[in-house]
Design an enzyme around this catalytic site. Structure first.
Site, PDB file in Angstrom:
ATOM      1  N   SER A 291       0.831  -1.201   0.000  1.00  0.00           N
ATOM      2  CA  SER A 291       0.000   0.000   0.000  1.00  0.00           C
ATOM      3  C   SER A 291       0.869   1.256   0.000  1.00  0.00           C
ATOM      4  CB  SER A 291      -0.922   0.027   1.221  1.00  0.00           C
ATOM      5  OG  SER A 291      -0.173   0.289   2.399  1.00  0.00           O
TER       6      SER A 291
ATOM      7  N   LYS B  86       0.564  -1.588  15.375  1.00  0.00           N
ATOM      8  CA  LYS B  86      -0.785  -2.015  15.771  1.00  0.00           C
ATOM      9  C   LYS B  86      -1.257  -3.220  14.960  1.00  0.00           C
ATOM     10  CE  LYS B  86      -3.518   1.149  12.836  1.00  0.00           C
ATOM     11  NZ  LYS B  86      -4.220   0.130  12.048  1.00  0.00           N
ATOM     12  N   ASP B  87      -0.645  -3.482  13.787  1.00  0.00           N
ATOM     13  CA  ASP B  87      -1.036  -4.615  12.951  1.00  0.00           C
ATOM     14  C   ASP B  87      -0.233  -5.877  13.245  1.00  0.00           C
ATOM     15  OD1 ASP B  87      -2.886  -3.044  11.589  1.00  0.00           O
ATOM     16  OD2 ASP B  87      -1.458  -2.461  10.036  1.00  0.00           O
TER      17      ASP B  87
ATOM     18  N   SER C  44     -13.225  -0.798  12.361  1.00  0.00           N
ATOM     19  CA  SER C  44     -12.725  -1.160  13.684  1.00  0.00           C
ATOM     20  C   SER C  44     -13.870  -1.384  14.664  1.00  0.00           C
ATOM     21  CB  SER C  44     -11.809  -0.047  14.216  1.00  0.00           C
ATOM     22  OG  SER C  44     -11.640  -0.136  15.608  1.00  0.00           O
TER      23      SER C  44
ATOM     24  N   ARG D  10     -13.410  -1.819  17.754  1.00  0.00           N
ATOM     25  CA  ARG D  10     -13.048  -1.031  18.947  1.00  0.00           C
ATOM     26  C   ARG D  10     -13.700   0.342  18.888  1.00  0.00           C
ATOM     27  NH1 ARG D  10      -9.619   3.041  18.926  1.00  0.00           N
ATOM     28  NH2 ARG D  10      -8.800   2.367  16.899  1.00  0.00           N
ATOM     29  N   ARG D  11     -13.588   1.002  17.746  1.00  0.00           N
ATOM     30  CA  ARG D  11     -14.179   2.332  17.606  1.00  0.00           C
ATOM     31  C   ARG D  11     -15.703   2.272  17.709  1.00  0.00           C
ATOM     32  NH1 ARG D  11     -10.478   3.103  12.348  1.00  0.00           N
ATOM     33  NH2 ARG D  11      -8.541   3.850  13.327  1.00  0.00           N
TER      34      ARG D  11
ATOM     35  N   ARG E 137     -13.707  -0.610   3.906  1.00  0.00           N
ATOM     36  CA  ARG E 137     -12.404  -1.230   3.713  1.00  0.00           C
ATOM     37  C   ARG E 137     -11.665  -0.512   2.592  1.00  0.00           C
ATOM     38  NH1 ARG E 137     -11.569  -6.525   4.834  1.00  0.00           N
ATOM     39  NH2 ARG E 137      -9.405  -5.964   4.436  1.00  0.00           N
TER      40      ARG E 137
ATOM     41  N   ASN F 121      -7.518   1.004   1.129  1.00  0.00           N
ATOM     42  CA  ASN F 121      -6.490   1.914   1.617  1.00  0.00           C
ATOM     43  C   ASN F 121      -7.091   3.291   1.873  1.00  0.00           C
ATOM     44  OD1 ASN F 121      -6.466   3.421  -0.855  1.00  0.00           O
ATOM     45  ND2 ASN F 121      -5.140   1.893  -1.775  1.00  0.00           N
TER      46      ASN F 121
ATOM     47  N   ARG G  81     -10.778   4.780   0.834  1.00  0.00           N
ATOM     48  CA  ARG G  81     -11.803   5.092   1.832  1.00  0.00           C
ATOM     49  C   ARG G  81     -12.252   6.545   1.734  1.00  0.00           C
ATOM     50  NH1 ARG G  81      -9.479   2.463   7.317  1.00  0.00           N
ATOM     51  NH2 ARG G  81      -7.577   2.042   6.150  1.00  0.00           N
TER      52      ARG G  81
ATOM     53  N   CYS H 264      -6.800  -8.157  16.128  1.00  0.00           N
ATOM     54  CA  CYS H 264      -7.090  -6.956  15.354  1.00  0.00           C
ATOM     55  C   CYS H 264      -8.538  -6.512  15.532  1.00  0.00           C
ATOM     56  CB  CYS H 264      -6.817  -7.260  13.878  1.00  0.00           C
ATOM     57  SG  CYS H 264      -6.560  -5.841  12.820  1.00  0.00           S
TER      58      CYS H 264
END
Length: 341
Positions: free
Chosen positions: A15, A85-86, A134, A136-137, A154, A156, A160, A249
């Site tokens: 990416s 984070k990944d 996410s 989480r968000r 989804r 890059n 988005r 994730c």
């Protein structure tokens, strides 16, 4: 010190953002070690290939790293550059994190569709569609903004943002990691930052890491120059928290960490007061478990121990029940998706 005859190959996902991040690390290495040669290689991972299925159903973080780690272990490349984070909290045998670079601002940001007047989440009309992949968000924000609709998005960052700004697109706004926008030169798209306690960021968000072979002493010596210890201590505490919670994730674990009263000797971090807040939130936002631990630590091991202790405390206070429910929900939805195919 590495031999001047050796050429080091840095690899990452293909990416645009991953390439920019890899070039940041390469440039730092070239500046520090001008006698050495550094090249780059980029490849598409399973996580990049599957852009249709929700991350929540796809599973763990190895989607972004597995193919790269095969190339590393086969000596095709020498260093992997990741968004930390990944990176799974447990690495394959023979691989380790050699460096953690200084962190960009780890917060998430609200990005509103071009031409709309809204300045924050409170401004969005009820029923507005907010895009994020996410859980989480979504879990945290449903708690405070039950009137908003959250929809998976989804691709890059460029993809988005194009989906956001499309005149016939469904999204009023997106929530994105600020660090990625800044590194891509798109910081001007940030409408406002979403900080704790409204939104706790992901573990290690904003930090770059370099993964190497455990037996590559030359790469290890180079990586020592790259590591930013304040970031390292905070991120290792966060990763230890997540590892203990067995979160991947797609688990709604949020964190916030800070270091104060920092002591150094010969520019090496020797002691600091580390504060870490962690939270786990049910998918519908109805149950939220949050706690904070603060302790003086003297090493990365001390930082990791504090993260583990916080995880144990969260589990005892209800996080385990939330995570068990999420695991059952994911299995059911994944099974339903297979049957639908």
């Amino acid at each position: 010190m590495a031999s001047s005859s050796r050429s080091f190959v840095l690899a990452s996902r293909a990416s645009n953002l991953a390439q920019i991040q890899t070039n940041i690390v390469r440039d730092d290495l070239e500046a520090a070690f001008p006698a050495l040669s550094f090249g780059t290689s980029f490849m598409t991972t399973e996580g990049d290939k599957n852009q249709s299925q929700a991350l929540y159903l796809l599973g763990g973080k190895a989607l972004w790293t597995k193919e790269l780690e095969v190339a590393l272990k086969e000596n095709v490349v020498d260093m992997l550059v990741h968004s930390l984070k990944d990176v799974p909290t447990t690495l394959p045998p023979g691989c380790e994190i050699g460096a953690i670079l200084e962190r960009e601002n780890p917060v998430d940001s609200l990005v509103v569709k071009q031409g709309l007047p809204y300045k924050n989440l409170e401004d969005l009309p009820e029923g507005s569609v907010v895009g994020t992949s996410s859980v989480r968000r979504v879990a945290q924000l449903r708690k405070s903004f039950p009137g908003l609709v959250f929809l998976d998005v989804r691709g890059n960052l460029n993809t988005r943002l194009a989906k956001l700004d499309a005149p016939d697109g469904p999204y009023t706004a997106l929530i994105l990691a600020k660090a990625g926008l800044v590194r891509l030169g798109m910081g001007d798209r940030v409408t406002t930052d979403l900080t704790a306690p409204i939104l706790f960021h992901a573990v290690s968000q904003g930090a770059l890491a370099v993964e190497i072979r455990s037996d590559d002493q030359e790469a290890w010596e180079l990586c020592k120059m790259l590591t930013h210890q304040e970031t390292q201590w905070k991120c290792l505490a966060e990763r230890a928290l997540l590892r203990e919670l067995e979160g991947g994730c797609s688990v709604p674990v949020g964190v916030s960490t800070s270091l104060s009263q920092i002591d150094k000797s010969a520019s090496e971090l020797t002691r600091a007061t580390l504060e870490i807040t962690g939270c786990v939130t049910s998918l519908d936002g109805s149950v939220h478990v949050q706690d904070t631990l603060t302790q003086e630590v003297e090493s990365t091991l001390g930082a990791e121990e504090l993260g583990r202790n916080l995880a144990i405390k969260l589990m005892a206070n209800g996080a385990k029940a939330i995570l068990d429910d999420i695991t059952q929900d994911r299995r059911k939805r994944a099974s339903d998706a297979e049957k639908a195919e």
